[in-house]
Design a protein around this motif. Structure first.
Motif, PDB file in Angstrom:
ATOM      1  N   GLN A  33       0.840  -1.200   0.000  1.00 18.27           N
ATOM      2  CA  GLN A  33       0.000   0.000   0.000  1.00 18.27           C
ATOM      3  C   GLN A  33       0.875   1.251   0.000  1.00 18.27           C
ATOM      4  N   GLY A  34       0.494   2.224  -0.809  1.00 17.60           N
ATOM      5  CA  GLY A  34       1.318   3.416  -0.961  1.00 17.60           C
ATOM      6  C   GLY A  34       1.033   4.454   0.106  1.00 17.60           C
ATOM      7  N   TYR A 121      -6.080   2.426 -11.344  1.00 13.80           N
ATOM      8  CA  TYR A 121      -6.244   2.497  -9.888  1.00 13.80           C
ATOM      9  C   TYR A 121      -7.568   1.824  -9.538  1.00 13.80           C
ATOM     10  N   ASN A 170      -0.693   5.807 -11.606  1.00 22.17           N
ATOM     11  CA  ASN A 170      -0.515   4.694 -10.669  1.00 22.17           C
ATOM     12  C   ASN A 170      -1.120   3.460 -11.332  1.00 22.17           C
ATOM     13  N   ARG A 362       4.211  -4.291  -8.302  1.00 24.52           N
ATOM     14  CA  ARG A 362       4.429  -2.892  -7.937  1.00 24.52           C
ATOM     15  C   ARG A 362       4.973  -2.791  -6.516  1.00 24.52           C
TER      16      ARG A 362
HETATM   17  N1  GLN Z   1      -3.116   4.993  -3.388  1.00 25.70           N
HETATM   18  C1  GLN Z   1      -2.417   4.058  -2.558  1.00 25.70           C
HETATM   19  C2  GLN Z   1      -1.880   2.914  -3.423  1.00 25.70           C
HETATM   20  O1  GLN Z   1      -2.084   2.870  -4.612  1.00 25.70           O
HETATM   21  C3  GLN Z   1      -3.304   3.528  -1.436  1.00 25.70           C
HETATM   22  C4  GLN Z   1      -4.602   3.046  -1.888  1.00 25.70           C
HETATM   23  C5  GLN Z   1      -5.524   2.460  -0.866  1.00 25.70           C
HETATM   24  O2  GLN Z   1      -5.118   1.999   0.179  1.00 25.70           O
HETATM   25  N2  GLN Z   1      -6.765   2.415  -1.223  1.00 25.70           N
HETATM   26  O3  GLN Z   1      -1.229   2.080  -2.874  1.00 25.70           O
END
Ligand code: GLN
Ligand code: PMP
Length: 384
Positions: A33-34, A121, A170, A362
């Motif tokens: 998780q980003g 995404y 992303n 990723r």
């Molecule tokens: N945008 C972040 C990702 O791509 C977190 C997304 C999320 O937890 N929903 O990892």
């Protein structure tokens, strides 16, 4: 948890929730998780504390506090030369996630079609389904994540309502080129389509520059641009986002937002207004440090034998694990905590038909350098 039925059946658990639980359960380093592992600028955090202490704790106006709407309008003007009326053309949302969902719900009728670039995404297809809309994919292809303009045209139909564009992108880290943006703009104008843009990584750019689609010919009055403070300021848990666009389109987004959340956390809006107003001096150090971490981590992955698609933006890097003999990204990621004590995300889940992403993985590099080094050391076990 019981799986949902009906149109949300394919969207039971997000990959981020699955992989973060796995990281917690196994004590792994979470590069899935980003989210950054360090907080954003102290002065923005202090602005939130000050707003709470000053009593800014009740419902704000549904459209957002005037200070933030004005700060967003000023940001769009300063960074991109785009003019929006803070009263009618800027809407504060609960993160970009709500902005995108409210835009799809407000702008699409059931049965309308939405063109999306994949990998995408994860919330896009789910939010389109909630709106009763149908998503049509255009595939980006490694190594440069290029796409065929013919594929875009082939994805259109008389029911196409909008094109959803995420740049910087992303999971790939791609910045759509001016030529690509011109082509998308041309199609939108020719077919009288609305554009919905997701620009949450607008400031995390290491090569070239971000150009909003709304700045291209004929696009300002048909584009709803969504962004948020989470990535720019490293406060992903605050969930402050915004949507800008012509009053008529933003009015539809606002109508949907009213019944999703009604309004968005008051004190954090003041803090983000302060952050946007301070501008580059707060953003630039993060960009510089992320670029160094990108290079540290990508160099390390390359040394391990992975095929690395070094990103021009965002805080994600995509790799192809076929180069180390793996043939299934999802299985690879599910097994990685036990093998190495590291969590990553399989990009295959960001495709409608997983085939083009079957071996893509990723990694989020928005972590302290020592943690990235530790992760790289643990990943050496892959070679054994
Ligand atoms: N945008 C972040 C990702 O791509 C977190 C997304 C999320 O937890 N929903 O990892
Ligand atoms: N869009 C993209 C492309 C993302 O990566 C994310 C994850 N932050 C979001 C939207 C969601 O943003 P927010 O946390 O502001 O809802």
């Amino acid at each position: 948890m019981p799986a949902p039925g009906g149109r949300l059946a394919p969207f039971a658990t997000t990959i981020f929730a699955e992989m973060t639980s796995l990281a917690v359960a196994t004590g792994s380093i979470n590069l899935g998780q980003g989210f950054p592992d360090t907080d954003g600028p102290e002065q923005i955090a202090e602005a939130a504390v000050a707003a709470i202490r000053a009593g800014q704790n009740q419902y704000p106006p549904g459209s957002g506090v005037p200070a933030l709407r004005q700060a967003v309008a000023a940001h769009q003007r300063r960074c991109y030369g785009l003019d929006y009326d803070p009263e009618r053309e800027v809407l504060v949302t609960t993160g970009a996630t709500e902005g995108i969902a409210a835009a799809l719900i407000g702008l699409c009728e059931p049965g309308d079609e939405v063109v999306v670039f994949e990998p995408f995404y994860d919330s896009y297809a789910a939010a389109a389904a909630m709106a009763g809309a149908v998503s049509r994919m255009v595939t980006l292809r490694a190594p440069r994540w290029s796409w065929d303009p013919e594929d875009l045209r082939a994805a259109l139909s008389p029911r196409t309502r909008l094109v959803l564009l995420n740049s910087p992108h992303n999971p790939t880290g791609k910045i759509f080129s001016h030529e690509e943006l011109r082509e998308i703009a041309r199609v939108c104008v020719e077919r009288d389509l609305v554009a919905l843009t997701d620009e949450v990584y607008e400031h995390l750019v290491y090569e070239g520059a971000h150009a909003p689609l709304a700045t291209f010919d004929g696009m300002r009055d048909r584009t709803v641009s969504v962004s948020s403070a989470g990535k720019t300021f490293s406060f992903t848990g605050w969930k402050i986002g915004w949507a800008c666009g012509p009053a008529e389109l933003v009015g539809r987004v606002r109508a949907a937002k009213q019944y999703l959340t009604f309004a968005t956390g008051t004190p954090f809006q003041y803090a983000v207004a302060a952050g946007l107003t301070a501008g580059d001096e707060l953003i630039e150090p993060l960009r510089r440090s992320l670029r160094a971490r990108r290079d540290l981590f990508c160099d390390g992955l390359e040394a391990l034998g992975l095929t690395v698609y070094r990103p021009g933006a965002t805080y994600f890097v995509t790799t192809d694990v076929a180069s180390i003999g793996e043939d299934d990204a999802l299985a690879f990621c599910r097994g990685l905590p036990a093998r190495c004590g590291v969590v990553a995300v399989p990009s295959s889940v960001f495709y409608r038909d997983p085939a083009p992403g079957k071996t893509l993985v990723r990694w989020a590099f928005c972590k302290r350098p020592e943690l990235l080094r530790d992760a790289l050391a643990r990943l050496e076990a892959l070679g054994r």
